[in-house]
Design a protein around this motif. Sequence first.
Motif, short mmCIF file in Angstrom:
data_model
loop_
_atom_site.label_atom_id
_atom_site.label_comp_id
_atom_site.label_asym_id
_atom_site.label_seq_id
_atom_site.Cartn_x
_atom_site.Cartn_y
_atom_site.Cartn_z
N LEU A 1 0.85 -1.13 0.06
CA LEU A 1 -0.07 0.11 -0.02
C LEU A 1 0.64 1.25 -0.08
CD1 LEU A 1 -2.75 -0.97 2.47
CD2 LEU A 1 -2.82 -1.05 0.09
N ARG A 2 1.94 1.28 0.81
CA ARG A 2 2.75 2.10 0.89
C ARG A 2 3.39 2.65 -0.42
NH1 ARG A 2 3.49 6.53 3.39
NH2 ARG A 2 5.49 7.56 2.68
N ASP A 3 3.54 1.61 -1.27
CA ASP A 3 4.32 1.73 -2.55
C ASP A 3 3.07 1.82 -3.68
OD1 ASP A 3 6.76 1.02 -1.55
OD2 ASP A 3 6.60 -0.80 -1.99
N SER A 4 2.08 2.12 -3.15
CA SER A 4 0.75 2.15 -4.37
C SER A 4 0.40 3.58 -4.40
CB SER A 4 -0.24 1.44 -3.97
OG SER A 4 0.18 -0.08 -3.97
N SER A 5 -0.38 3.98 -5.43
CA SER A 5 -0.76 5.17 -5.91
C SER A 5 -2.12 4.84 -6.38
CB SER A 5 0.11 5.84 -6.87
OG SER A 5 0.24 5.17 -7.70
N ALA A 6 -3.24 6.03 -6.31
CA ALA A 6 -4.37 5.90 -6.60
C ALA A 6 -4.77 7.38 -7.32
CB ALA A 6 -5.58 5.31 -5.84
N LEU A 7 -5.67 7.57 -8.20
CA LEU A 7 -6.03 8.71 -8.72
C LEU A 7 -7.74 8.60 -8.31
CD1 LEU A 7 -6.33 11.32 -10.48
CD2 LEU A 7 -6.82 9.91 -12.45
N VAL A 8 -8.22 9.59 -7.62
CA VAL A 8 -9.61 9.80 -7.21
C VAL A 8 -10.10 11.07 -7.98
CG1 VAL A 8 -11.49 10.22 -5.61
CG2 VAL A 8 -9.25 8.94 -4.96
N VAL A 9 -11.12 10.77 -8.94
CA VAL A 9 -11.73 11.65 -9.75
C VAL A 9 -13.03 11.96 -9.31
CG1 VAL A 9 -12.38 12.57 -12.18
CG2 VAL A 9 -10.38 10.90 -11.87
N GLY A 10 -13.18 13.12 -8.81
CA GLY A 10 -14.27 13.54 -7.78
C GLY A 10 -14.33 13.61 -6.80
N LEU A 11 -14.62 14.65 -5.78
CA LEU A 11 -14.23 14.83 -4.64
C LEU A 11 -15.54 15.04 -3.81
CD1 LEU A 11 -10.77 16.54 -4.43
CD2 LEU A 11 -11.42 13.90 -4.03
N VAL B 1 -3.58 9.33 -15.18
CA VAL B 1 -3.84 8.07 -15.21
C VAL B 1 -2.57 6.72 -15.36
CG1 VAL B 1 -5.09 6.33 -16.63
CG2 VAL B 1 -5.99 8.51 -15.82
N PRO B 2 -1.86 7.19 -16.45
CA PRO B 2 -0.65 6.08 -16.52
C PRO B 2 0.37 6.01 -15.50
CG PRO B 2 -0.67 7.54 -18.54
CD PRO B 2 -1.90 8.27 -17.68
N ALA B 3 0.26 6.91 -14.79
CA ALA B 3 1.23 6.80 -13.38
C ALA B 3 0.73 6.43 -12.09
CB ALA B 3 1.83 8.21 -13.18
N VAL B 4 -0.53 6.11 -12.11
CA VAL B 4 -1.22 5.58 -10.88
C VAL B 4 -1.37 4.03 -11.04
CG1 VAL B 4 -2.23 7.75 -9.97
CG2 VAL B 4 -3.57 6.06 -11.57
N ASP B 5 -1.65 3.29 -9.95
CA ASP B 5 -1.76 1.92 -9.97
C ASP B 5 -3.45 1.72 -10.28
OD1 ASP B 5 0.71 0.81 -9.16
OD2 ASP B 5 0.34 1.94 -7.24
N LEU B 6 -4.30 2.65 -9.87
CA LEU B 6 -5.73 2.41 -10.24
C LEU B 6 -6.44 3.71 -9.94
CD1 LEU B 6 -7.32 2.52 -7.05
CD2 LEU B 6 -6.37 0.21 -7.06
N ALA C 1 -4.69 3.12 -20.79
CA ALA C 1 -3.45 2.84 -19.83
C ALA C 1 -3.44 1.43 -19.38
CB ALA C 1 -3.41 3.96 -18.92
N ARG C 2 -4.74 0.66 -19.78
CA ARG C 2 -4.82 -0.92 -18.98
C ARG C 2 -4.74 -0.60 -17.22
NH1 ARG C 2 -5.57 -4.35 -22.52
NH2 ARG C 2 -5.29 -5.89 -21.15
N LYS C 3 -5.28 0.37 -16.69
CA LYS C 3 -5.53 0.50 -15.27
C LYS C 3 -6.82 -0.09 -14.91
CE LYS C 3 -1.58 2.45 -15.13
NZ LYS C 3 -0.35 1.83 -14.51
N PRO C 4 -6.86 -0.68 -13.69
CA PRO C 4 -8.08 -0.93 -13.10
C PRO C 4 -8.84 0.39 -12.71
CG PRO C 4 -6.21 -1.90 -11.91
CD PRO C 4 -5.75 -1.06 -13.04
N LEU C 5 -10.33 0.30 -12.94
CA LEU C 5 -11.21 1.06 -12.58
C LEU C 5 -12.09 0.72 -11.60
CD1 LEU C 5 -12.72 3.86 -13.34
CD2 LEU C 5 -13.77 2.87 -15.16
N VAL C 6 -12.29 1.74 -10.68
CA VAL C 6 -13.14 1.11 -9.38
C VAL C 6 -14.32 2.45 -9.73
CG1 VAL C 6 -13.77 1.03 -6.86
CG2 VAL C 6 -11.27 0.23 -7.94
#
Length: 243
Positions: A24-34, A110-115, A136-141
Motif C-alpha cells: 500500500l505504501r508503494d501504491s498510488s490511486a487517482l480519485v476523480v470527483g471529491l 492515469v498512466p502513473a497511478v496503480d488504479l 492505460a490498462r489501469k483498473p477502474l473502481v
Amino acid sequence: MSNFARYARQVILPEVGVNGQQLLRDSSALVVGLGGLGSIAAAYLAGAGLGRLVLADRDRVEASNLQRQLLYRQADIGRAKTEAARAQLAALNPEVEIELRDAGTWPQAVPAVDLVLDCTDNFPARFAINRACVAARKPLVSGAAIRMEGQLAVFDLRRGGPCYACLYPDHGEAAETCEEAGILGPVVGSVGAMQALAALQLLLGIGEAGRLQVWDARQMRWRSHKMTRDPNCPVCGAQQDGH
Ligand SMILES: [Zn+2]
C-alpha cells in the motif's frame, strides 16, 4: 516502514500483513470527483496509508455538500474541493503524498497511478475516465449513488473483464443528478467506502473483479450481477482482441 502503530489494526489481518502494508505504501490511486463518493473514499485510502493520492475535482465546497461530504468543514465553504481535501487528508495522515489535478489535467495522471476511482456524477466524465483507464490498462473502481440506490463495479481489463462502456453504451443522455433526485449521506458514503475497499483489494491482490454490485439502501440489500464484456465495445473491443 514508518509509524507502524498507525496501521496496526490492518497489519494484523492476514490479508494485509507487513508485506501488504508495504504494498500500500508503494501504491498510488487517482480519485476523480471529491463529492459524496470521493471525499469518503479518499479519506479511507489516506487512512490506510497509500503512498500517493492524486485528487481531481473542479468544484468548490458548498453548504449543501456538508450533509454527506464529511471531509469538508463549515469553514471550507467557497474553497476548492481539491485544496480543502488536501488539507484534511494531510492532517489525517501526513505520510501520504497528495497531488492535485483539475478537470483538464487528470487524464495525464492515469498512466502513473496503480488504479483509478471514478467518483463523479455525470456520464461524460465517466466515459472519459473509462477511456483513459482502457488506454492505460489501469483498473477502474466505479461508484454511483442516487436517491436510495447505489452501485459499485471494478473494471479490470488485465483480468479479461469488461470496461464501463461494455455495460453502459454511450447514448449521449444526461444522468440524473443528486441535485434533482436527492441522496441520503450514508447511502453515498457507503458506496464511497466500498470503493475504497475495492481499491485496497486490488492493490493487495485479494477479492475479485467482474461483478456489478447493486445496493438497495431502502431494503439494505446488495445484489451481485455478473458483468460480461461486449466484444463490439467501441472502447475496449479492439484492445482486447489485440491482446
Ligand atoms: Zn468495453
